[in-house]
Design a protein around this motif. Structure first.
Motif, PDB file in Angstrom:
ATOM      1  N   ASN A  14     -11.576 -11.569  11.323  1.00 45.94           N
ATOM      2  CA  ASN A  14     -10.455 -12.491  11.550  1.00 45.94           C
ATOM      3  C   ASN A  14      -9.167 -11.783  11.950  1.00 45.94           C
ATOM      4  N   GLY A  15      -9.179 -10.450  11.974  1.00 47.99           N
ATOM      5  CA  GLY A  15      -7.959  -9.706  12.303  1.00 47.99           C
ATOM      6  C   GLY A  15      -6.915  -9.839  11.216  1.00 47.99           C
ATOM      7  N   LYS A  16      -7.364  -9.855   9.939  1.00 52.48           N
ATOM      8  CA  LYS A  16      -6.422 -10.068   8.825  1.00 52.48           C
ATOM      9  C   LYS A  16      -6.598  -9.007   7.756  1.00 52.48           C
ATOM     10  N   LEU A  17      -6.457  -7.758   8.142  1.00 57.45           N
ATOM     11  CA  LEU A  17      -6.620  -6.657   7.197  1.00 57.45           C
ATOM     12  C   LEU A  17      -5.272  -6.201   6.650  1.00 57.45           C
ATOM     13  N   SER A  18      -5.285  -5.746   5.403  1.00 61.93           N
ATOM     14  CA  SER A  18      -4.110  -5.069   4.854  1.00 61.93           C
ATOM     15  C   SER A  18      -4.310  -3.572   5.114  1.00 61.93           C
ATOM     16  N   ILE A  19      -3.375  -2.967   5.852  1.00 58.76           N
ATOM     17  CA  ILE A  19      -3.514  -1.557   6.237  1.00 58.76           C
ATOM     18  C   ILE A  19      -2.478  -0.739   5.480  1.00 58.76           C
ATOM     19  N   MET A  20      -2.965   0.297   4.762  1.00 61.18           N
ATOM     20  CA  MET A  20      -2.086   1.133   3.923  1.00 61.18           C
ATOM     21  C   MET A  20      -2.014   2.520   4.554  1.00 61.18           C
ATOM     22  N   VAL A  21      -0.815   2.900   4.980  1.00 62.90           N
ATOM     23  CA  VAL A  21      -0.705   4.033   5.897  1.00 62.90           C
ATOM     24  C   VAL A  21       0.026   5.214   5.260  1.00 62.90           C
ATOM     25  N   GLY A  22      -0.570   6.410   5.441  1.00 66.40           N
ATOM     26  CA  GLY A  22       0.098   7.657   5.076  1.00 66.40           C
ATOM     27  C   GLY A  22       0.353   8.495   6.312  1.00 66.40           C
ATOM     28  N   GLY A  23       1.506   9.173   6.343  1.00 66.16           N
ATOM     29  CA  GLY A  23       1.853  10.001   7.506  1.00 66.16           C
ATOM     30  C   GLY A  23       3.256   9.683   7.968  1.00 66.16           C
ATOM     31  N   SER A  24       3.597  10.203   9.148  1.00 69.84           N
ATOM     32  CA  SER A  24       4.972  10.030   9.622  1.00 69.84           C
ATOM     33  C   SER A  24       5.237   8.595  10.079  1.00 69.84           C
ATOM     34  N   GLU A  25       6.405   8.077   9.715  1.00 70.02           N
ATOM     35  CA  GLU A  25       6.750   6.695  10.064  1.00 70.02           C
ATOM     36  C   GLU A  25       6.890   6.529  11.578  1.00 70.02           C
ATOM     37  N   SER A  26       7.358   7.586  12.254  1.00 67.16           N
ATOM     38  CA  SER A  26       7.509   7.465  13.713  1.00 67.16           C
ATOM     39  C   SER A  26       6.140   7.438  14.397  1.00 67.16           C
ATOM     40  N   GLU A  27       5.170   8.171  13.828  1.00 70.44           N
ATOM     41  CA  GLU A  27       3.797   8.083  14.371  1.00 70.44           C
ATOM     42  C   GLU A  27       3.255   6.665  14.178  1.00 70.44           C
TER      43      GLU A  27
ATOM     44  N   ALA B  29       3.905   9.904   2.653  1.00 73.16           N
ATOM     45  CA  ALA B  29       3.399  11.068   3.390  1.00 73.16           C
ATOM     46  C   ALA B  29       1.876  10.995   3.548  1.00 73.16           C
ATOM     47  N   THR B  30       1.337  11.890   4.371  1.00 72.81           N
ATOM     48  CA  THR B  30      -0.119  11.971   4.581  1.00 72.81           C
ATOM     49  C   THR B  30      -0.861  11.968   3.244  1.00 72.81           C
ATOM     50  N   GLY B  31      -1.899  11.148   3.148  1.00 75.82           N
ATOM     51  CA  GLY B  31      -2.686  11.043   1.921  1.00 75.82           C
ATOM     52  C   GLY B  31      -2.297   9.835   1.086  1.00 75.82           C
ATOM     53  N   SER B  32      -1.075   9.309   1.285  1.00 78.01           N
ATOM     54  CA  SER B  32      -0.655   8.205   0.409  1.00 78.01           C
ATOM     55  C   SER B  32      -1.340   6.892   0.783  1.00 78.01           C
ATOM     56  N   GLY B  33      -1.842   6.787   2.022  1.00 79.71           N
ATOM     57  CA  GLY B  33      -2.676   5.628   2.367  1.00 79.71           C
ATOM     58  C   GLY B  33      -3.955   5.661   1.546  1.00 79.71           C
ATOM     59  N   GLN B  34      -4.594   6.828   1.490  1.00 74.63           N
ATOM     60  CA  GLN B  34      -5.848   6.949   0.721  1.00 74.63           C
ATOM     61  C   GLN B  34      -5.593   6.822  -0.781  1.00 74.63           C
ATOM     62  N   CYS B  35      -4.432   7.297  -1.260  1.00 76.51           N
ATOM     63  CA  CYS B  35      -4.102   7.106  -2.685  1.00 76.51           C
ATOM     64  C   CYS B  35      -3.997   5.606  -2.988  1.00 76.51           C
ATOM     65  N   THR B  36      -3.387   4.856  -2.080  1.00 73.59           N
ATOM     66  CA  THR B  36      -3.240   3.407  -2.286  1.00 73.59           C
ATOM     67  C   THR B  36      -4.612   2.737  -2.290  1.00 73.59           C
ATOM     68  N   LYS B  37      -5.470   3.176  -1.361  1.00 72.85           N
ATOM     69  CA  LYS B  37      -6.824   2.609  -1.302  1.00 72.85           C
ATOM     70  C   LYS B  37      -7.597   2.926  -2.587  1.00 72.85           C
ATOM     71  N   ALA B  38      -7.359   4.100  -3.176  1.00 70.04           N
ATOM     72  CA  ALA B  38      -8.034   4.457  -4.431  1.00 70.04           C
ATOM     73  C   ALA B  38      -7.639   3.471  -5.531  1.00 70.04           C
ATOM     74  N   VAL B  39      -6.358   3.132  -5.582  1.00 69.37           N
ATOM     75  CA  VAL B  39      -5.901   2.136  -6.561  1.00 69.37           C
ATOM     76  C   VAL B  39      -6.573   0.791  -6.271  1.00 69.37           C
ATOM     77  N   ASN B  40      -6.609   0.431  -4.984  1.00 75.41           N
ATOM     78  CA  ASN B  40      -7.244  -0.821  -4.549  1.00 75.41           C
ATOM     79  C   ASN B  40      -8.689  -0.901  -5.056  1.00 75.41           C
ATOM     80  N   GLN B  41      -9.394   0.234  -4.965  1.00 73.30           N
ATOM     81  CA  GLN B  41     -10.818   0.223  -5.327  1.00 73.30           C
ATOM     82  C   GLN B  41     -11.038   0.106  -6.833  1.00 73.30           C
ATOM     83  N   VAL B  42     -10.081   0.549  -7.646  1.00 70.16           N
ATOM     84  CA  VAL B  42     -10.197   0.313  -9.091  1.00 70.16           C
ATOM     85  C   VAL B  42     -10.170  -1.199  -9.344  1.00 70.16           C
TER      86      VAL B  42
END
Ligand code: NAP
Length: 284
Positions: free
Chosen positions: A126-139, A159-172
């Motif tokens: 449906n094109g309705k994903l929540s995207i959690m992003v780590g890295g540079s804001e300008s990128e 910063a880089t990795g914080s998207g995956q940290c957020t996803k880890a919380v999501n998965q709990v």
């Protein structure tokens, strides 16, 4: 923005389709070549045969299975992409894998964002994903028009990795909610309650949630079509357990769910949807 997409599974194929609908998709690739060939023919884009086919891409998006798959593709892309190109990874992997991917790519002047997603296969369709992003804001700003093709929400987490940290919380939360819904519905079956009344009644109150809404009816019909595979949640929970132990937090929900999905995978249900967990709950 000429975009390539790697990993055409339950999530990646529909996401690539949304990029195509916006006129951004140039090439698609997948471990099993037949899947790339079929989607390329359907959409009228090129199927990749080697990494060199991504050389002209401004952006390559990944949605592959596990950490080794991400790093293998990142290594190959680092050798062919031009400086200034960007790689966005939507797979669920460890924060350390995200940092390693960023190290490999930035050494060649290529941008990298870890950008795991939540919302399930229907969110991708449906094109309705929540995207959690780590890295540079300008990128992120540079690739936002592509991510918007399938996003309900895009959040820059840090910063880089914080998207995956957020996803880890999501998965709990995902793992704990699945445990409660599967146990509750198995209990309801044993009490002889009418599912046609039970599901909307629970859903309308404080117990309502995404998993009950999207998987409640199918799991009561004993249908476990993914969706989200048990083997992928087991992979995620192993990552999450390591991260949780490293920071020192209770891991009871994670460890309980991890043992359950390990049992389901051992029984040959690795490719079944995570709602197959109700099978264990029915056994008492
Ligand atoms: P999937 O249906 O198993 O699809 C994975 C796809 O990636 C398959 O087409 C696979 O190819 C391809 N692939 C794997 N390794 C590859 C490699 N090294 N090079 C190229 N292609 C490769 O999985 P999915 O459900 O789409 O999930 C993909 C990722 O998103 C996983 O990390 C998962 O944890 C995460 N995720 C899934 C969901 C969900 O609800 N499904 C939600 C959020 C996040 P083959 O055809 O050879 O198998």
């Amino acid at each position: 923005m000429k975009t390539g997409f790697i990993g055409l599974g339950a999530m990646g194929a529909p996401m690539a389709g949304h990029l195509h609908a916006r006129g951004l998709l140039t090439v698609v690739g997948n471990r099993t070549q037949a899947k790339a060939d079929a989607l390329a023919a359907e959409l009228g884009v090129r199927a990749v045969v080697s990494a060199a086919d991504y050389a002209e891409c401004d952006l390559v998006v990944l949605c592959v299975s596990a950490d080794a798959d991400v790093l293998q593709n990142v290594q190959a892309l680092s050798e062919v992409l031009k400086p200034g190109a960007r790689v966005v990874d939507h797979s669920t992997v460890s924060a350390e894998t995200a940092r390693e991917a960023a190290r490999i790519l930035t050494a060649r002047g290529i941008g990298f964002l870890d950008a795991p997603v939540s919302g399930g296969a229907e969110g991708a369709r449906n094109g309705k994903l929540s995207i959690m992003v780590g890295g540079s804001e300008s990128e992120l700003d540079a690739v936002r028009p592509a991510l918007e093709a399938y996003a309900l929400r895009i959040t820059h987490m840090g910063a880089t990795g914080s998207g995956q940290c957020t996803k880890a919380v999501n998965q709990v939360l995902v793992a704990g909610i699945n445990e409660a819904v599967c146990e509750g519905l198995a209990f309801g079956e044993k009490l002889g309650l009418d599912p046609a009344k039970l599901l909307p009644t629970l859903g309308a109150g404080a117990a309502g949630n995404w998993f009950l809404d999207k998987r409640g009816a199918s799991m009561l019909r004993r249908e476990y079509v993914p969706g989200f595979k048990c083997a992928h949640l087991l992979k995620d929970l192993n990552i999450v357990l390591g991260m949780a132990k490293a920071v020192g937090v209770s891991t009871s929900v994670i460890e309980h769910a991890l043992a359950d999905y390990a049992r389901l995978v051992e029984r040959g249900l690795g490719d079944a949807d995570t709602s197959a967990l109700i099978e264990l709950k029915r056994e008492g």
